[in-house]
Write a protein that holds these residues in place. Structure first.
Motif, mmCIF file in Angstrom:
data_model
loop_
_atom_site.group_PDB
_atom_site.id
_atom_site.type_symbol
_atom_site.label_atom_id
_atom_site.label_comp_id
_atom_site.label_asym_id
_atom_site.label_seq_id
_atom_site.Cartn_x
_atom_site.Cartn_y
_atom_site.Cartn_z
ATOM 1 N N MET A 1 0.849 -1.201 0.000
ATOM 2 C CA MET A 1 0.000 0.000 0.000
ATOM 3 C C MET A 1 0.880 1.245 0.000
ATOM 4 S SD MET A 1 -3.150 -1.073 0.062
ATOM 5 C CE MET A 1 -4.304 0.015 0.877
ATOM 6 N N PRO A 2 0.427 2.313 -0.659
ATOM 7 C CA PRO A 2 1.216 3.547 -0.673
ATOM 8 C C PRO A 2 1.410 4.109 0.736
ATOM 9 C CG PRO A 2 -0.557 3.620 -2.300
ATOM 10 C CD PRO A 2 -0.803 2.425 -1.452
ATOM 11 N N LYS A 3 2.545 4.747 0.923
ATOM 12 C CA LYS A 3 2.825 5.407 2.195
ATOM 13 C C LYS A 3 2.410 6.864 2.088
ATOM 14 C CE LYS A 3 6.471 6.075 5.631
ATOM 15 N NZ LYS A 3 7.869 5.748 5.975
ATOM 16 N N ILE A 4 1.575 7.306 3.027
ATOM 17 C CA ILE A 4 1.046 8.673 3.020
ATOM 18 C C ILE A 4 1.667 9.449 4.166
ATOM 19 C CG2 ILE A 4 -1.015 10.119 3.112
ATOM 20 C CD1 ILE A 4 -2.646 7.670 2.260
ATOM 21 N N CYS A 5 2.175 10.634 3.873
ATOM 22 C CA CYS A 5 2.735 11.522 4.890
ATOM 23 C C CYS A 5 1.863 12.767 4.987
ATOM 24 C CB CYS A 5 4.160 11.912 4.515
ATOM 25 S SG CYS A 5 4.922 13.092 5.645
ATOM 26 N N PHE A 6 1.290 12.990 6.165
ATOM 27 C CA PHE A 6 0.532 14.213 6.425
ATOM 28 C C PHE A 6 1.466 15.234 7.067
ATOM 29 C CE2 PHE A 6 -2.749 10.862 6.716
ATOM 30 C CZ PHE A 6 -3.616 11.319 5.742
ATOM 31 N N TYR A 32 -3.261 1.558 5.142
ATOM 32 C CA TYR A 32 -2.198 2.342 4.529
ATOM 33 C C TYR A 32 -1.084 2.589 5.541
ATOM 34 C CZ TYR A 32 -5.010 3.363 0.399
ATOM 35 O OH TYR A 32 -5.734 3.249 -0.760
ATOM 36 N N ASP A 33 0.127 2.714 5.039
ATOM 37 C CA ASP A 33 1.272 3.078 5.866
ATOM 38 C C ASP A 33 1.232 4.594 6.041
ATOM 39 O OD1 ASP A 33 3.640 3.169 7.222
ATOM 40 O OD2 ASP A 33 4.909 2.652 5.513
ATOM 41 N N LEU A 34 1.176 5.069 7.276
ATOM 42 C CA LEU A 34 0.980 6.500 7.537
ATOM 43 C C LEU A 34 2.086 7.064 8.411
ATOM 44 C CD1 LEU A 34 -2.832 6.462 8.465
ATOM 45 C CD2 LEU A 34 -1.841 6.847 6.201
ATOM 46 N N VAL A 35 2.422 8.326 8.174
ATOM 47 C CA VAL A 35 3.308 9.071 9.058
ATOM 48 C C VAL A 35 2.807 10.510 9.111
ATOM 49 C CG1 VAL A 35 4.930 9.630 7.193
ATOM 50 C CG2 VAL A 35 5.702 9.696 9.571
ATOM 51 N N GLN A 90 10.515 8.549 2.945
ATOM 52 C CA GLN A 90 10.246 8.203 1.546
ATOM 53 C C GLN A 90 8.758 7.911 1.278
ATOM 54 O OE1 GLN A 90 12.642 8.040 -1.370
ATOM 55 N NE2 GLN A 90 13.126 9.607 0.155
ATOM 56 N N PRO A 91 7.887 8.871 1.548
ATOM 57 C CA PRO A 91 6.455 8.650 1.299
ATOM 58 C C PRO A 91 6.138 8.644 -0.193
ATOM 59 C CG PRO A 91 6.833 10.930 1.923
ATOM 60 C CD PRO A 91 8.150 10.225 2.084
ATOM 61 N N ASP A 92 5.042 7.963 -0.531
ATOM 62 C CA ASP A 92 4.554 7.981 -1.911
ATOM 63 C C ASP A 92 3.655 9.182 -2.165
ATOM 64 O OD1 ASP A 92 5.543 5.273 -2.853
ATOM 65 O OD2 ASP A 92 4.415 4.711 -1.055
ATOM 66 N N ASP A 115 8.708 10.073 -8.248
ATOM 67 C CA ASP A 115 7.298 9.883 -8.599
ATOM 68 C C ASP A 115 6.346 10.163 -7.441
ATOM 69 O OD1 ASP A 115 8.085 7.744 -7.081
ATOM 70 O OD2 ASP A 115 7.044 6.223 -8.287
ATOM 71 N N ALA A 116 6.855 10.748 -6.356
ATOM 72 C CA ALA A 116 5.988 11.062 -5.210
ATOM 73 C C ALA A 116 4.974 12.143 -5.590
ATOM 74 C CB ALA A 116 6.825 11.520 -4.025
ATOM 75 N N LYS A 117 3.769 12.014 -5.074
ATOM 76 C CA LYS A 117 2.723 13.014 -5.291
ATOM 77 C C LYS A 117 2.682 13.986 -4.113
ATOM 78 C CE LYS A 117 -0.387 9.879 -7.822
ATOM 79 N NZ LYS A 117 -1.761 9.293 -7.819
#
Length: 369
Positions: A1-6, A32-35, A90-92, A115-117
């Protein structure tokens, strides 16, 4: 799963922070992997139901020498710290919230995967959020390089240059689960309530003055004010308390301070007032409408109240700073409990539109499209 960084200033009890925590809860359920990256911790923060990994920018830059002087030096220091975090995590997908954090995020993007959004969320009136010449220049120069810019209202687009406008999407605010309940049954307390920070923009002064004028016709009403000011000169509470005493209505005004569980505290109140000079999409108004209160709001920039209130159908809009209009509207609704119930019943329909499941699904469509 994509890693999401808030990325956000804190998890303090504000509107943007509410969205961050609601999104985090939603994506956690989907594994999802979250940070979370925040500038700092504050005393009264939203609490998550799971242990979310958190990085503090202030800790990251503690002890780091500031090479350049002044604002530029502080910005460079924070960008360096955020780059270090991005490189390690290294978030996606990065989702950044609020003024300076959006700028820091864009200045730190070289540390992300190619390619990170990057999505930037502008939560208030951008004319206020980026009112300085430097911030305005940086926003219009950097934001076109983001994957997307998320606004709260269509009116907010006008601030930006065409290259940013092309990246903009309008997404609604989200209500927490406590506001998904049916309208409270039983008689309403004769209370006018306000919820929000005590500062000049919220214009509690105008409400107190208007309340003083209508009180002789409706002496059984109280004005109950939830919220407090920051511990600095912007805090208007001392001046408001003095004004209430000067107008000899201090026994009819209750300053509740900062409170949790607002839904349970206001659900039996009669009227809600928002008197701000500017807002994004004010959570306090949305929550009061979803609770089924009769709501009065200024038609303030950047168009948030106007986008949810249809005048005299599910609430009442008044011009910004118009004390006479507020006085007249208060007299109208205080003297007509049937109208109060009608407006509140229609306002409550907003709850379904802004349910966590529905709004988070809209966010997911934007982030993963």
């Amino acid at each position: 799963m994509p890693k999401i960084c808030f990325v956000a200033p804190s998890l303090g009890r504000g509107g943007a922070e509410r969205v961050v925590t609601t999104l985090a809860e939603h994506f956690h359920k989907s594994a999802y992997d979250l940070v979370l990256v925040t500038s700092r911790r504050v005393e009264d923060e939203y609490v998550l139901s799971f242990p979310l990994k958190r990085r503090l920018l202030e800790e990251e830059i503690a002890g780091t020498a500031q090479i350049l002087p002044g604002v530029l030096g502080r910005m460079a220091k924070r960008v360096k710290g955020l780059k270090r975090i991005f490189k390690e995590e290294q978030p996606d997908i990065v989702v950044s919230f609020l003024g300076k954090m959006n700028i820091y995020t864009m200045l730190s993007r070289s540390a992300l995967k190619p390619d990170a959004k990057i999505f930037l969320s502008v939560r208030s009136d951008p004319n206020q959020e980026y009112r300085g010449a430097v911030d305005r220049f940086l926003a219009n120069s950097l934001f076109p390089k983001a994957t997307g810019v998320i606004l709260q209202t269509e009116d907010a687009r006008a601030f930006f240059k065409p290259a940013v406008k092309a990246k903009c999407t309008v997404l609604p605010n989200v209500l927490s689960e406590e506001f998904m309940e049916p309208i409270a049954e039983g008689e309403r307390r004769k209370e006018i309530v306000m919820v929000g920070r005590l500062d000049a923009n919220k214009n509690h002064e105008m409400v107190i003055r208007a309340f003083a004028k209508v009180l002789p016709e409706h002496p059984d009403y109280k004005l109950v004010i939830y919220g407090d000011g920051l511990p600095d000169e912007t805090n208007t509470r001392p001046a408001l308390e003095k004004l209430a005493k000067t107008l000899k209505i201090d026994e009819k005004i209750v300053f509740m301070g900062r409170q949790s569980g607002i839904h349970d505290k206001i659900k039996h109140s009669a009227i809600f007032v928002l008197a701000s000079g500017y807002e994004g999409m004010p959570n306090a108004l949305l929550e009061a409408m979803a609770t089924g209160l009769c709501c009065i709001s200024t038609d303030c920039p950047i168009g948030g109240p106007r986008s949810v209130i249809h005048d005299h159908e599910n609430g009442v809009l008044i011009p910004v700073g118009d004390e006479s209009a507020l006085e007249a509207t208060l007299l109208e609704v205080m003297g007509d409990e049937t109208l109060q119930r009608q407006l509140g019943t229609e306002a409550h329909k907003l709850a379904e539109e802004l349910s966590p499941e529905r709004v988070c699904r809209s966010w997911a469509e934007v982030l993963f499209n």
